[in-house]
Scaffold this motif. Structure first.
Motif, mmCIF file in Angstrom:
data_model
loop_
_atom_site.group_PDB
_atom_site.id
_atom_site.type_symbol
_atom_site.label_atom_id
_atom_site.label_comp_id
_atom_site.label_asym_id
_atom_site.label_seq_id
_atom_site.Cartn_x
_atom_site.Cartn_y
_atom_site.Cartn_z
ATOM 1 N N VAL A 156 0.612 -1.140 0.075
ATOM 2 C CA VAL A 156 -0.089 -0.040 0.051
ATOM 3 C C VAL A 156 0.853 1.193 -0.023
ATOM 4 O O VAL A 156 1.964 1.243 0.149
ATOM 5 C CB VAL A 156 -0.968 -0.188 1.404
ATOM 6 N N THR A 157 0.333 2.381 -0.316
ATOM 7 C CA THR A 157 1.078 3.618 -0.445
ATOM 8 C C THR A 157 0.190 4.673 0.302
ATOM 9 O O THR A 157 -0.902 4.786 0.304
ATOM 10 C CB THR A 157 1.302 4.021 -1.963
ATOM 11 N N PHE A 158 0.940 5.395 1.235
ATOM 12 C CA PHE A 158 0.261 6.527 2.010
ATOM 13 C C PHE A 158 1.163 7.531 2.292
ATOM 14 O O PHE A 158 2.428 7.440 1.947
ATOM 15 C CB PHE A 158 -0.123 5.829 3.420
ATOM 16 N N THR A 159 0.737 8.684 2.531
ATOM 17 C CA THR A 159 1.519 9.972 2.859
ATOM 18 C C THR A 159 1.953 10.222 4.043
ATOM 19 O O THR A 159 1.159 10.160 5.146
ATOM 20 C CB THR A 159 0.883 11.119 2.281
ATOM 21 N N LEU A 160 3.257 10.341 4.347
ATOM 22 C CA LEU A 160 3.704 10.587 5.680
ATOM 23 C C LEU A 160 4.542 11.815 5.836
ATOM 24 O O LEU A 160 5.626 11.983 5.093
ATOM 25 C CB LEU A 160 4.752 9.484 6.424
ATOM 26 N N ASP A 161 4.023 12.727 6.434
ATOM 27 C CA ASP A 161 4.539 14.039 6.212
ATOM 28 C C ASP A 161 4.845 14.687 4.852
ATOM 29 O O ASP A 161 6.011 15.209 4.502
ATOM 30 C CB ASP A 161 5.739 14.350 7.223
ATOM 31 N N GLY A 162 3.935 14.555 4.031
ATOM 32 C CA GLY A 162 4.051 15.026 2.810
ATOM 33 C C GLY A 162 4.858 13.964 1.867
ATOM 34 O O GLY A 162 4.825 14.392 0.682
ATOM 35 N N VAL A 163 5.272 13.097 2.374
ATOM 36 C CA VAL A 163 6.294 12.009 1.449
ATOM 37 C C VAL A 163 5.566 10.869 1.187
ATOM 38 O O VAL A 163 4.884 10.256 1.960
ATOM 39 C CB VAL A 163 7.626 11.792 2.199
ATOM 40 N N ALA A 223 10.668 3.040 6.699
ATOM 41 C CA ALA A 223 11.220 4.162 5.807
ATOM 42 C C ALA A 223 12.141 5.171 6.548
ATOM 43 O O ALA A 223 12.517 6.213 6.078
ATOM 44 C CB ALA A 223 9.760 4.938 5.574
ATOM 45 N N GLY A 224 12.569 4.881 7.831
ATOM 46 C CA GLY A 224 13.555 5.349 8.463
ATOM 47 C C GLY A 224 12.860 6.718 8.936
ATOM 48 O O GLY A 224 13.724 7.947 9.270
ATOM 49 N N ILE A 225 11.724 6.916 9.527
ATOM 50 C CA ILE A 225 11.207 7.942 10.247
ATOM 51 C C ILE A 225 10.754 7.487 11.470
ATOM 52 O O ILE A 225 9.897 6.539 11.756
ATOM 53 C CB ILE A 225 9.958 8.513 9.229
ATOM 54 N N TYR A 226 11.279 8.336 12.530
ATOM 55 C CA TYR A 226 11.209 7.779 14.010
ATOM 56 C C TYR A 226 9.957 8.445 14.525
ATOM 57 O O TYR A 226 9.894 9.859 14.181
ATOM 58 C CB TYR A 226 12.436 8.222 14.765
ATOM 59 N N ILE A 285 -4.085 6.771 2.877
ATOM 60 C CA ILE A 285 -4.062 7.840 3.913
ATOM 61 C C ILE A 285 -2.914 8.818 4.131
ATOM 62 O O ILE A 285 -1.971 8.649 3.601
ATOM 63 C CB ILE A 285 -4.243 7.010 5.328
ATOM 64 N N VAL A 286 -3.452 9.909 4.866
ATOM 65 C CA VAL A 286 -2.430 11.062 4.851
ATOM 66 C C VAL A 286 -1.964 11.137 6.463
ATOM 67 O O VAL A 286 -2.923 11.393 7.049
ATOM 68 C CB VAL A 286 -3.248 12.459 4.471
ATOM 69 N N VAL A 287 -1.016 11.122 6.786
ATOM 70 C CA VAL A 287 -0.425 10.935 8.074
ATOM 71 C C VAL A 287 0.573 11.939 8.462
ATOM 72 O O VAL A 287 1.450 12.279 7.512
ATOM 73 C CB VAL A 287 0.319 9.541 8.436
#
Ligand code: SF4
Ligand code: FES
Lengths: 238, 476
Positions: free
Chosen positions: A6-13, A30-33, A72-74
């Motif tokens: 699946v693909t979602f957006t995390l802080d615009g990425v 994805a290396g995002i803590y 989803i947009v996170v």
């Protein structure tokens, strides 16, 4: 078995994830803590601490529990959420008795590390200074409730990793505390120092006896790298 | 007997706060003098219920100037609790290095920041000038070296304890780190200079004292017993050894007393007007048993010093006494600087010792429930006594800190100075200054010695023999 992506957006990425993963797991990959306290990689999520709260399509959700969904947009790294996390950390310092300077968990403590991470300054509300007695009745392990943040890791570790049921919560609200499944104290339980529960506490509330301060200042876990570094480095190294 | 009471409060430039009262009788003669200490930190209660391995890290917060002394004294006691009868050579030498680093920086601080203003400018110089900023302005070279000497001591502490202040290096049964080759080499670069500068400091002190020897050496002087730790052969040892007491003539009262037996030899008296207890040599009783500790006591008690420059200086110093102990209060400064040299020599010796790079750091054994340990802190003998239960929790702690050991001597110095300088009609600035100078020779660390709370302005009060206030003087 092919895993559904699946693909979602995390802080615009745009972030790719495997269906069934939690937002936290996908962010980690994805290396995002995303800051966390009650979560532990070997345990089912507890959802107790709420530090990991993110915004999912504009609404708050615990990222250690919430599964990723396509589209989803996170939001994670926003001022509002950062302030919220700092306040939650601050509340732990107010509600317990955390004497970092002399605490044997100092430098290894995840709460202290999050204090630095969230740039917590002097707490803005008065300390509650609850009164607890140390439970040192067990020959090899002790409980210092002054330092307990009620994350429940020890409860889950004892149950799921040790196949025992040494700990549970008792009381509600401000009176909630970690308790042992025995009439009086830890010494009466079947806890052993080799139990996973004995070394899983994020603070200094549940400690193995007679091992304090063995690691010199400068060599302790968070002396070397700030919390979350192991996750964020994945991103930096690509 | 009806008395007038003069109150001087607080004594500036000592850590924490103190208050001095001088009680005069109807004719204006000095009746009693009291040095009140009015601060409480309650650490003995603080450690109750805590786990024994926490003590070295909790008690070091007793003091911002000599935390290492408490850290090490508690560690030595907890060695006993943890069943470590003998710690490894690496552990002992790391701790010694930390201790000498601490002594070096503390003595340098004391001399330059607290005592040199009095000696360089004279006791009567205005307070605005007679302080460390005055020294920086008038003697910039001395001041610069002082800063670097303190810094060196702190670097030694950091290399052994992990931090410059409140480190964790010493743990029950040993230490948690050794000294890497790089750390040793880094410190070695300055080790010779630090010995040289310590010698210079002593030369400066001797020059000032010799220029006005009679007045200075008689200032605030009285006779007493002395107590300090010495090695088995009587050698000065700041880190470990057994207790020796000598009388005013230098005769041995007791010798080689082991820590566990201390209660047979040292007891503490409580006096209703003071929060700080009054220790005394038990066999001599309360009246005659009080004693002095600290640099002067150590010089008087030691048979010799095992580092060459300090030993040469010791001999020269002891010659002042013509075969008797030295009793002068201001001789404390002189003795302190001999120890400054000794610490620097010891640091240099240890830095060359390859044992510091070895890996045997901790030993443990069969646990015990009671322990007494001591060492010579910069200001004097420091006793730590703990009882620990079967759950590893501390049930009792009794600390006799250096300043407490010197409690009666500080009352005595106030009395002497008052007898020498009191103008019975008026409280003069001069009297106040002289009392401060007397007390500072003993370097009391009030923040760690004491009980009760609160910060009071510097106040001088004069009471008539009905105890009515008739004069008052407030400073700063
Ligand atoms: S003892 Fe530790 S692991 Fe258990 S709930 Fe408290 S903080 Fe969490
Ligand atoms: S880590 Fe998610 S609620 Fe604690």
């Amino acid at each position: 078995m092919s895993q559904e992506t699946v693909t979602f957006t995390l802080d615009g990425v745009k972030v790719k994830a495997t269906k069934g993963q939690t937002i936290m797991e996908a962010a980690d990959a994805a290396g995002i803590y995303i800051p966390r306290l009650c979560w532990h990689k070997d345990l089912p999520s507890g959802g107790n601490c709420r530090i990991c709260t993110v915004m999912v399509n504009g609404r708050p959700a615990g990222s250690c529990l919430f599964p990723v969904e396509d589209g989803i947009v996170v939001e994670n790294n926003t001022k509002q959420l950062k302030d919220h996390r700092c306040q939650v950390v601050e509340m732990h310092f107010i509600e317990g008795n955390h004497y970092c300077p002399s605490c044997e968990a100092s430098g290894e403590c995840e709460l202290q590390a999050l204090g630095y991470y969230t740039q917590m300054l002097t707490p803005t509300s008065p300390y509650l200074r609850p009164k607890y007695e140390v439970d040192a009745s067990h020959p090899d392990v002790y409980i210092d409730r002054d330092r307990c943040i009620l994350c429940g890791r020890c409860i889950r570790a004892s149950e799921f990793l040790d196949g025992k049921c040494v700990f549970s919560f008792e009381g509600r609200g401000i009176h909630k505390r970690i308790s042992v499944n025995a009439e009086h104290n830890l010494g009466e339980t079947n806890m052993e120092a080799s139990d996973r529960a004995a070394t899983i506490c994020p603070t200094g509330a549940l400690m193995i006896k007679r091992t304090g301060y063995r690691i010199p200042v400068g060599k302790r876990r968070f002396d070397i790298h700030p919390i979350g570094w192991d996750i964020e480095k994945k991103k930096k190294s690509g | 007997m009806a008395t007038r009471k003069i109150v001087i409060n607080p004594v500036t430039r000592v850590e924490g706060h103190g208050k001095v009262t001088i009680h005069l009788d109807e004719e204006g003669h000095i009746g009693q003098t009291r040095f009140h200490i009015t601060e409480f930190r309650g650490f003995e209660r603080f450690v109750q219920g805590r786990l024994y391995w926490e003590a070295p890290v909790i008690v070091e917060r007793l003091c911002g100037i000599c935390p290492v002394s408490h850290h090490l004294a508690a560690s030595k006691a907890m060695d006993v609790i943890a069943g470590a009868e003998k710690i490894t050579p690496t552990a002992e030498k790391m701790r010694r290095l930390m201790h000498y680093g601490q002594t070096y920086q503390s003595h340098a601080l004391h001399f330059f920041h607290l005592c040199s203003p009095d000696l360089l400018f004279g006791f009567d110089a205005p307070v605005e000038k007679r302080n460390v900023f005055g020294v920086i302005e008038a003697y910039p070279d001395v001041a610069k070296k002082a800063v670097l000497m303190r810094k060196f001591g702190q670097e030694v502490i950091k290399a052994t304890g992990g931090k410059k202040v409140h480190g964790t290096g010493s743990i029950p049964g040993g230490v948690n780190k050794n000294l890497s080759k790089e750390e040793a080499d880094e410190l070695k670069r300055d080790a010779d200079t630090m010995v040289d500068w310590a010698v210079e400091a002593l030369e400066l002190c001797k020059k000032i004292v010799n220029a006005d020897a009679k007045r200075l050496l008689e200032f605030g002087t009285f006779e007493s017993n002395f107590v300090s730790i010495v090695a088995e052969d009587g050698c000065m040892d700041l880190y470990d050894g057994n207790l020796r007491a000598i009388d005013a003539d230098g005769k041995i009262i007791f010798d080689q007393v082991k820590p566990a037996d201390y209660l047979d030899y040292i007891r503490e008296e409580v006096r209703p007007w003071s929060y700080m207890k009054f220790p005394f040599i038990y066999p001599l009783g309360k009246e005659k048993g009080w004693y002095r500790v600290g640099p002067l006591a150590r010089l008087n008690c030691a048979t010799y010093i095992d580092s060459p420059i300090a030993e040469k200086e010791r001999k020269e110093f002891m010659a002042l006494g013509n075969g008797r102990p030295i009793h002068s209060s201001l001789a404390y400064h002189w003795a302190r600087l001999i120890e400054l040299i000794h610490s620097a020599e010891k640091i240099r010796e240890l830095l060359a010792d390859p044992d510091l790079q070895r890996d045997e750091l901790v030993v443990t054994g069969k646990k015990k429930n009671s322990a007494v340990a001591w060492l010579e802190a910069p200001r004097g003998t420091l006793f730590h006594h703990y009882e620990v239960d079967d759950n590893d929790q501390i049930t009792m702690a009794n600390l006799i800190v250096s300043t407490t050991n010197n409690n009666e001597p500080m009352n005595q110095v106030v009395k002497k100075v008052a007898e020498q300088y009191l103008d019975r009609k008026k409280i003069t600035e001069g009297l106040l200054n002289h009392i401060e100078v007397g007390i500072r020779a003993y370097d009391p660390c009030l923040s760690c010695a004491t009980h009760a709370l609160g910060r009071m302005p510097l106040i001088v009060q004069l009471f008539d023999h009905h105890d009515d206030l008739i004069d008052e003087r407030v400073r700063g």
